[in-house]
Design a protein around this motif. Structure first.
Motif, PDB file in Angstrom:
ATOM      1  N   SER A 194     -41.611 -13.242 -25.307  1.00  0.00           N
ATOM      2  CA  SER A 194     -41.214 -12.284 -26.342  1.00  0.00           C
ATOM      3  C   SER A 194     -40.180 -12.947 -27.242  1.00  0.00           C
ATOM      4  CB  SER A 194     -40.636 -11.018 -25.706  1.00  0.00           C
ATOM      5  OG  SER A 194     -39.466 -11.326 -24.958  1.00  0.00           O
ATOM      6  N   SER A 196     -38.058 -12.013 -31.197  1.00  0.00           N
ATOM      7  CA  SER A 196     -37.931 -11.284 -32.456  1.00  0.00           C
ATOM      8  C   SER A 196     -36.505 -11.400 -32.962  1.00  0.00           C
ATOM      9  CB  SER A 196     -38.296  -9.805 -32.279  1.00  0.00           C
ATOM     10  OG  SER A 196     -37.259  -9.106 -31.598  1.00  0.00           O
ATOM     11  N   SER A 227     -44.513  -9.613 -29.565  1.00  0.00           N
ATOM     12  CA  SER A 227     -43.586  -8.575 -30.012  1.00  0.00           C
ATOM     13  C   SER A 227     -42.601  -9.055 -31.074  1.00  0.00           C
ATOM     14  CB  SER A 227     -42.819  -7.988 -28.818  1.00  0.00           C
ATOM     15  OG  SER A 227     -42.327  -6.702 -29.124  1.00  0.00           O
ATOM     16  N   GLN A 231     -41.674  -4.164 -30.831  1.00  0.00           N
ATOM     17  CA  GLN A 231     -42.393  -2.934 -30.497  1.00  0.00           C
ATOM     18  C   GLN A 231     -42.411  -1.943 -31.660  1.00  0.00           C
ATOM     19  OE1 GLN A 231     -41.105  -5.181 -27.927  1.00  0.00           O
ATOM     20  NE2 GLN A 231     -39.882  -3.523 -27.092  1.00  0.00           N
ATOM     21  N   SER A 254     -43.356   0.770 -23.325  1.00  0.00           N
ATOM     22  CA  SER A 254     -42.715  -0.422 -23.881  1.00  0.00           C
ATOM     23  C   SER A 254     -41.563  -0.063 -24.810  1.00  0.00           C
ATOM     24  CB  SER A 254     -43.745  -1.260 -24.648  1.00  0.00           C
ATOM     25  OG  SER A 254     -44.259  -0.519 -25.743  1.00  0.00           O
TER      26      SER A 254
END
Length: 348
Positions: A194, A196, A227, A231, A254
């Protein structure tokens, strides 16, 4: 039967996945949400076929995607047969195993029994003879890592997968995996973490003193980051509250309530202003930002509509950042408590 756009390979840049021979589009499509039994197959078909026309060649799945588990693979398998027949060799189809899939002792984790049984079931649901990449979906502290990686080697040697990958392993665990893989003759192609603007764990050193990005760059592994939109938080959906139809509004597992704490929303609003000044939507800037590092091969995005997918893919029209923009982004791009996978994998 879908007739793909003849100019599809002119639409998206590609990057070489680590030190392999595999090129991947800088944006890939993940079928984590919106591709289950309770979602309209017609909408799923529209999204997938449009993705192909936009130059997206990597379709990412896992055994438990849906809901219910397995339904995303079943639905994509039907789309592949009915709409994309003849295009199998143009696609990179990936799947994973590691989380809960069926009841009992052998329905999750990293054991040889679970991984290979799961892969066989995935191939049946997809209706294909092999997947291009098979991932260990998470590090399992209860199973010897050699056993998990041995199962990946068997998957490749048996022809059920062309490449092997790991997902959400920490920098330390990735180093351990690479050492064992070298001993047993397994090439680890790619890591799927993941990442971001509000979840930057792969940049930060762990107890070993190395960051995951440092390990991947040194080892020549690709990174397919999932992601990148946190999300959905890194879109314009939540600037003025929680929409009823959003992932947070639906109570998706999530998305936790504390993701929408005011501190995070304030960061999102500030980042949105920077995106507007760049002439991008927040989602476009968020995707462009994770791709600023050449060690990131591809950004894995989801989509609930064709329009949403097209908006995200438009991020590739403006991938460059000035140093001033990056400095301003860094004022607000900080941990937002969004790495829900860490306690189950990357922190182990």
């Amino acid at each position: 039967m879908h007739t793909p756009a003849p100019d599809r390979y002119d639409r998206l840049p590609v990057r070489r996945c680590g030190r392999s021979g595999l090129d991947l589009p800088v944006i890939s499509l993940g079928l984590w949400h919106n591709f289950g039994e309770f979602d309209r197959l017609a909408t799923q078909r529209e999204i997938v076929t449009r993705a192909i026309d936009l130059g997206i060649t990597q379709i990412d799945l896992a055994n438990n995607y849906g809901p219910p588990p397995g339904s995303a693979e079943t639905n994509f398998g039907q789309i592949l047969r009915e709409d994309l027949a003849g295009l199998r060799d143009e696609l990179v189809i990936t799947t994973k195993a590691g989380y809960d899939m069926w009841p009992g002792h052998y329905g999750n984790g990293g054991s040889r029994k679970y991984l290979l049984a799961s892969l066989d079931a995935s191939l049946k649901r997809l209706g294909v003879e092999y997947v291009d990449i098979f991932y260990s979906h998470r590090f399992d502290p209860t199973t010897p890592l050699r056993e998990t990686l041995g199962a990946l080697r068997t998957a490749v040697e048996s022809g059920r997968a062309l490449y092997a990958g790991i997902s959400s392993y920490s920098a330390t665990r990735t180093r351990e995996a690479l050492a064992i893989a070298a001993e047993i003759g397994l090439d680890l192609l790619v890591h799927q973490p993941s990442y971001s603007l509000l979840n930057r764990w792969i940049e930060r050193p762990d107890d070993s003193g190395e960051s995951l990005l440092d390990v991947l760059g040194d080892a020549g592994m690709g990174a397919v980051v999932f992601s990148p939109l946190a999300q959905g938080l890194l879109t314009d959906k939540y600037l003025d509250g929680v929409p009823a139809g959003s992932r947070a509004g639906r109570g998706a597992p999530s998305f936790r309530e504390d993701h929408l704490k005011e501190e995070n929303i304030a960061k999102v609003r500030a980042l949105n202003e920077i995106a507007q000044q760049r002439g991008q939507t927040l989602a476009q800037m968020a995707v462009a930002w994770v791709l600023r590092d050449e060690r990131v091969t591809s950004a894995l995005v989801g989509a609930s509509s064709v329009g949403q997918l097209e908006d995200t893919v438009a991020a590739t029209q403006h991938l460059d950042f000035t140093q001033d923009e990056l400095t301003r982004i860094d004022e607000y791009a900080d941990e937002g408590g969004l790495n829900i996978w860490a306690p189950r994998s990357s922190d182990l």
